[in-house]
Write an enzyme that holds these catalytic residues in place. Structure first.
Site, PDB file in Angstrom:
ATOM      1  CB  SER A  59      -0.908   0.019   1.226  1.00  0.00           C
ATOM      2  OG  SER A  59      -1.519   1.287   1.363  1.00  0.00           O
ATOM      3  CG  HIS A  65      -3.712  -1.740  -2.023  1.00  0.00           C
ATOM      4  ND1 HIS A  65      -4.750  -2.557  -2.439  1.00  0.00           N
ATOM      5  CD2 HIS A  65      -4.229  -0.965  -1.030  1.00  0.00           C
ATOM      6  CE1 HIS A  65      -5.834  -2.292  -1.726  1.00  0.00           C
ATOM      7  NE2 HIS A  65      -5.544  -1.328  -0.875  1.00  0.00           N
ATOM      8  CG  ASP A  83      -5.131   2.078   0.808  1.00  0.00           C
ATOM      9  OD1 ASP A  83      -6.047   1.283   0.574  1.00  0.00           O
ATOM     10  OD2 ASP A  83      -4.061   1.748   1.356  1.00  0.00           O
ATOM     11  CG  MET A 107      -8.492   6.653   2.473  1.00  0.00           C
ATOM     12  SD  MET A 107      -7.661   6.558   4.079  1.00  0.00           S
ATOM     13  CE  MET A 107      -6.790   4.995   3.906  1.00  0.00           C
ATOM     14  CG  HIS A 133      -9.500  -0.070  -0.983  1.00  0.00           C
ATOM     15  ND1 HIS A 133      -9.033  -0.287   0.290  1.00  0.00           N
ATOM     16  CD2 HIS A 133     -10.861  -0.112  -0.888  1.00  0.00           C
ATOM     17  CE1 HIS A 133     -10.055  -0.463   1.113  1.00  0.00           C
ATOM     18  NE2 HIS A 133     -11.171  -0.351   0.418  1.00  0.00           N
ATOM     19  CG  MET A 189     -11.451   2.833   1.587  1.00  0.00           C
ATOM     20  SD  MET A 189     -10.036   2.728   2.714  1.00  0.00           S
ATOM     21  CE  MET A 189      -8.693   2.950   1.546  1.00  0.00           C
ATOM     22  CG  MET A 218     -11.546  -2.904   4.574  1.00  0.00           C
ATOM     23  SD  MET A 218      -9.902  -2.516   3.923  1.00  0.00           S
ATOM     24  CE  MET A 218      -9.181  -1.594   5.298  1.00  0.00           C
ATOM     25  CG  ASP A 268      -5.767  -2.931   3.308  1.00  0.00           C
ATOM     26  OD1 ASP A 268      -4.848  -2.775   4.133  1.00  0.00           O
ATOM     27  OD2 ASP A 268      -6.152  -2.026   2.537  1.00  0.00           O
TER      28      ASP A 268
END
Length: 219
Positions: free
Chosen positions: A9, A34, A36, A38, A67, A69, A138, A176
């Site tokens: 990540s 990966h 992330d 957010m 990913h 979020m 998660m 994760d």
């Protein structure tokens, strides 16, 4: 722990030199990159957007595992697809029409994934499992790196592995949160085949990335 894919990540990377960091983990043996994303709304943190994904795309040919979020998510799916994401994972909890979102991702030529928060049961995937290529568990509450693994998620991983095997499809089961030398073999034993690791990959600086990835693979 054979055939386990490692997805570092970049949330734990040095943001002052993200391109160099992506090249370094690629060279060190990462299988996926990966990312992330957010929004400060669905989760309590704010990270990066599609422009950063696009800027990093040229630094690695590895799978970009993005990913999201964020909520609402549908308005941003196409931008991340165009930016170079290969897998786009959205949260089952992020909107009322997860099936529609997964169809949108597939229509853009990308691999759809669904992510489940720690409090979300495995059965949530029952009506959409034929529409996903990846399920992400998660094992911490999303929003920040460096959290402790939530033990109850091992049972969820086992349940999801059984559901995946029953389909006969090649669906990745990714985990994760809190992945390290101690927890990695346990989640793999429960059925996971992709491990997301931020802190455990990037600790020690670039010279340690290859050995960190081998450690996570159990080599």
């Amino acid at each position: 722990m054979q055939n386990v894919r490692i997805a570092p990540s970049i949330l734990s990377a040095d943001f002052a030199c993200l391109g160099e960091e992506v090249r370094a983990i690629d060279a060190a043996g990462a299988d996926f990159i990966h990312v992330d994303v957010m929004d400060g709304h669905f989760v309590p943190n704010l990270t990066i957007g599609p422009m950063v994904v696009k800027a990093l795309r040229g630094h690695s040919d590895k799978v970009f595992d993005v990913h999201l979020m964020i909520s609402p998510v549908d308005p941003y799916v196409e931008e991340f697809a165009e930016a170079g994401a290969d897998i786009i994972t959205v949260h089952a909890e992020a909107g009322p029409h997860i099936h529609r979102t997964l169809q949108l991702i597939r229509s853009l030529g990308k691999r759809p994934g669904v992510s489940l928060n720690p409090g979300t049961p495995a059965d949530v995937v029952d009506m959409i499992i034929d529409d996903v290529d990846l399920i992400l568990v998660m094992s911490v509450n999303p929003g920040f790196g460096g959290q402790k693994f939530i033990e109850s998620q091992l049972r969820k991983i086992e349940a999801l592995r059984a559901k995946i095997d029953a389909t006969g499809r090649d669906i990745r089961l990714e985990v994760d949160g809190g992945i390290n030398a101690e927890t990695a073999p346990r989640v793999v034993a429960a059925g996971a085949d992709v491990l997301v690791a931020g802190s455990a990959t990037f600790k020690g600086g670039p010279d340690a990335y290859a050995s960190n990835i081998k450690m996570l693979r159990g080599e």
